[in-house]
Scaffold this motif. Sequence first.
Motif, PDB file in Angstrom:
ATOM      1  N   PHE A  38       3.818   1.486  10.840  1.00  0.00           N
ATOM      2  CA  PHE A  38       3.389   1.508   9.443  1.00  0.00           C
ATOM      3  C   PHE A  38       4.436   0.819   8.561  1.00  0.00           C
ATOM      4  CE2 PHE A  38       1.642   5.181  11.571  1.00  0.00           C
ATOM      5  CZ  PHE A  38       0.336   5.244  11.128  1.00  0.00           C
ATOM      6  N   ARG A  39       3.948   0.183   7.511  1.00  0.00           N
ATOM      7  CA  ARG A  39       4.874  -0.364   6.522  1.00  0.00           C
ATOM      8  C   ARG A  39       5.407   0.795   5.686  1.00  0.00           C
ATOM      9  NH1 ARG A  39       5.953  -5.349   5.654  1.00  0.00           N
ATOM     10  NH2 ARG A  39       4.052  -6.085   6.677  1.00  0.00           N
ATOM     11  N   ARG A  40       6.699   1.017   5.731  1.00  0.00           N
ATOM     12  CA  ARG A  40       7.308   2.205   5.134  1.00  0.00           C
ATOM     13  C   ARG A  40       7.013   2.314   3.645  1.00  0.00           C
ATOM     14  NH1 ARG A  40      12.324   3.221   2.607  1.00  0.00           N
ATOM     15  NH2 ARG A  40      13.026   5.389   2.842  1.00  0.00           N
ATOM     16  N   SER A  41       7.092   1.222   2.919  1.00  0.00           N
ATOM     17  CA  SER A  41       6.894   1.271   1.465  1.00  0.00           C
ATOM     18  C   SER A  41       5.490   1.740   1.107  1.00  0.00           C
ATOM     19  CB  SER A  41       7.158  -0.107   0.850  1.00  0.00           C
ATOM     20  OG  SER A  41       6.284  -1.092   1.412  1.00  0.00           O
ATOM     21  N   VAL A  42       4.489   1.335   1.902  1.00  0.00           N
ATOM     22  CA  VAL A  42       3.106   1.734   1.620  1.00  0.00           C
ATOM     23  C   VAL A  42       2.899   3.207   1.966  1.00  0.00           C
ATOM     24  CG1 VAL A  42       0.671   1.282   2.125  1.00  0.00           C
ATOM     25  CG2 VAL A  42       2.284  -0.619   1.963  1.00  0.00           C
ATOM     26  N   VAL A  43       3.521   3.653   3.063  1.00  0.00           N
ATOM     27  CA  VAL A  43       3.416   5.066   3.431  1.00  0.00           C
ATOM     28  C   VAL A  43       3.994   5.938   2.324  1.00  0.00           C
ATOM     29  CG1 VAL A  43       4.224   6.843   5.042  1.00  0.00           C
ATOM     30  CG2 VAL A  43       3.431   4.632   5.910  1.00  0.00           C
ATOM     31  N   ILE A  44       5.147   5.559   1.801  1.00  0.00           N
ATOM     32  CA  ILE A  44       5.772   6.335   0.724  1.00  0.00           C
ATOM     33  C   ILE A  44       4.901   6.300  -0.528  1.00  0.00           C
ATOM     34  CG2 ILE A  44       7.729   6.379  -0.868  1.00  0.00           C
ATOM     35  CD1 ILE A  44       9.503   5.559   1.466  1.00  0.00           C
ATOM     36  N   GLU A  45       4.364   5.128  -0.854  1.00  0.00           N
ATOM     37  CA  GLU A  45       3.504   5.007  -2.037  1.00  0.00           C
ATOM     38  C   GLU A  45       2.245   5.855  -1.894  1.00  0.00           C
ATOM     39  OE1 GLU A  45       1.650   1.437  -4.879  1.00  0.00           O
ATOM     40  OE2 GLU A  45       2.516   0.966  -2.907  1.00  0.00           O
ATOM     41  N   ALA A  46       1.759   6.001  -0.660  1.00  0.00           N
ATOM     42  CA  ALA A  46       0.558   6.806  -0.421  1.00  0.00           C
ATOM     43  C   ALA A  46       0.860   8.301  -0.386  1.00  0.00           C
ATOM     44  CB  ALA A  46      -0.100   6.385   0.897  1.00  0.00           C
ATOM     45  N   GLY A  47       2.146   8.686  -0.392  1.00  0.00           N
ATOM     46  CA  GLY A  47       2.501  10.100  -0.413  1.00  0.00           C
ATOM     47  C   GLY A  47       2.940  10.670   0.911  1.00  0.00           C
TER      48      GLY A  47
END
Length: 471
Positions: free
Chosen positions: A262-271
């Motif tokens: 997973f792209r880490r930045s998107v995972v964090i943005e998704a919660g």
Amino acid sequence: MIADSGLWHLLAAILALSVIAVGLAQNAVYMLQLIIAGWSLSAEPPVRRTALLWRRYSEFSPPIALISPAFNEEMSIEASVRSLLALQYPLFEVIVVNDGSSDATLARLIDAFGLKPVTRAHDQTLQHQPIRGIYASPDFPKLIVIDKENGGKADALNAGINLARAPIICSMDADSILESDALLRAVRPFVEDPERVIAVGGTVRLANGCRVEGGRVTRIGLPRNLLALFQTVEYLRAFLMARLAWSEMGALTIISGAFGLFRRSVVIEAGGYSTRTVGEDMELVVRMHRLMRKKKRAYRIAYVPEPVCWTEAPENLRILGRQRARWQRGSLETFFHHAGMTFNPRYGRVGWLGFPHIFLVDVLGPLIELLGYVLLPVLWALGLLSIEYLLAFLAVSFMFGVTISVLSLVLSEIQLQRFPRASHLTLLALIAVLENFGYRQLGNFWRIRGWFQFATGQKSWGQMTRKGFSS
């Protein structure tokens, strides 16, 4: 009375036709998946040699952080970590998250790798249970161990994501085994399409019956346990056929928690991972779809058939039943939490294809199949239903099931050639037929149990005891 009798016959016929129609719809979807998967594998066969993979992708491969939650894994944790550290990939780190183990998991890691307490600056974006300590060793610079209070797998993954520094994270199970080139194969979509790809799933296969030495599968074999054999065919069908097809259609809604990038930045943005569901892997992927559609960003969630993660399948009915009921409950939790995506044009193919498929297979499927197996024979015995309806239902259930299972096996061997002996293929072909006469019906019973657990609000995971890999 005659009128009443005619009404009952009409209602019975309508029920029978509904059951048959849903069965036909499900099997039509499976056949479409098989066709799309076959076309995809023919159009882009997997690269077979690791050396060629290295030349093609190593220079452009982004750093990866492998996050491995561990709970009471003292018997296998050392071998698992050593196998991860030996993976063939240019730049990666291994983050083991000891999720409040009550055994000697942490002590084994400290002794085996000479770990010492360290400080490490990290984000606090995702919520998780408190961290008790962070450990590292100059002898193993790729390894970081987090010791935290128990919060479950999703909670442990969130802690690992916070501490990770690589742009790509790999979530996996501590008791799974990655093939040495799995990361090189799985990262390909990120290299070829770095602007759009946000997640990639790989294939999970069963290590039951295989020879495992030093954290590696050194000889592929088949299980001797009948339940594990049935699951071998199931896994081939679920990954090679279904997930590859949904990936090609741009509507993949699940990446296995045993192995996914997973792209880490998107995972964090998704919660991050949700701790409120037992299907945290599926729920995260759906939330990432929602986020990207809401932000109107071009994106892609892909599946690559060749990066393989080996895992252990349950070999007794009690543990397998718990696992399947939990999977069903996780699918239902995700669907009903995001039910507004169904046929919603805002969510594109995921709304028009992915969620209707979940509704047909996971929401309606177990209930309709139960009606077919229980009510149709009863109605026939009472004289309310002709034998033609009963035979039509059985034909839909068994003939399509056998055909799809066998063709999935054929497709797997033609394109991937993973079974070294002809006797393996012969046995699996027999299992592909036999699973439709008892095992499939048992699986539906477990899914009904999952439905009941969801309806009654049960949240527990249930104990999952494993035998462990042995040479």
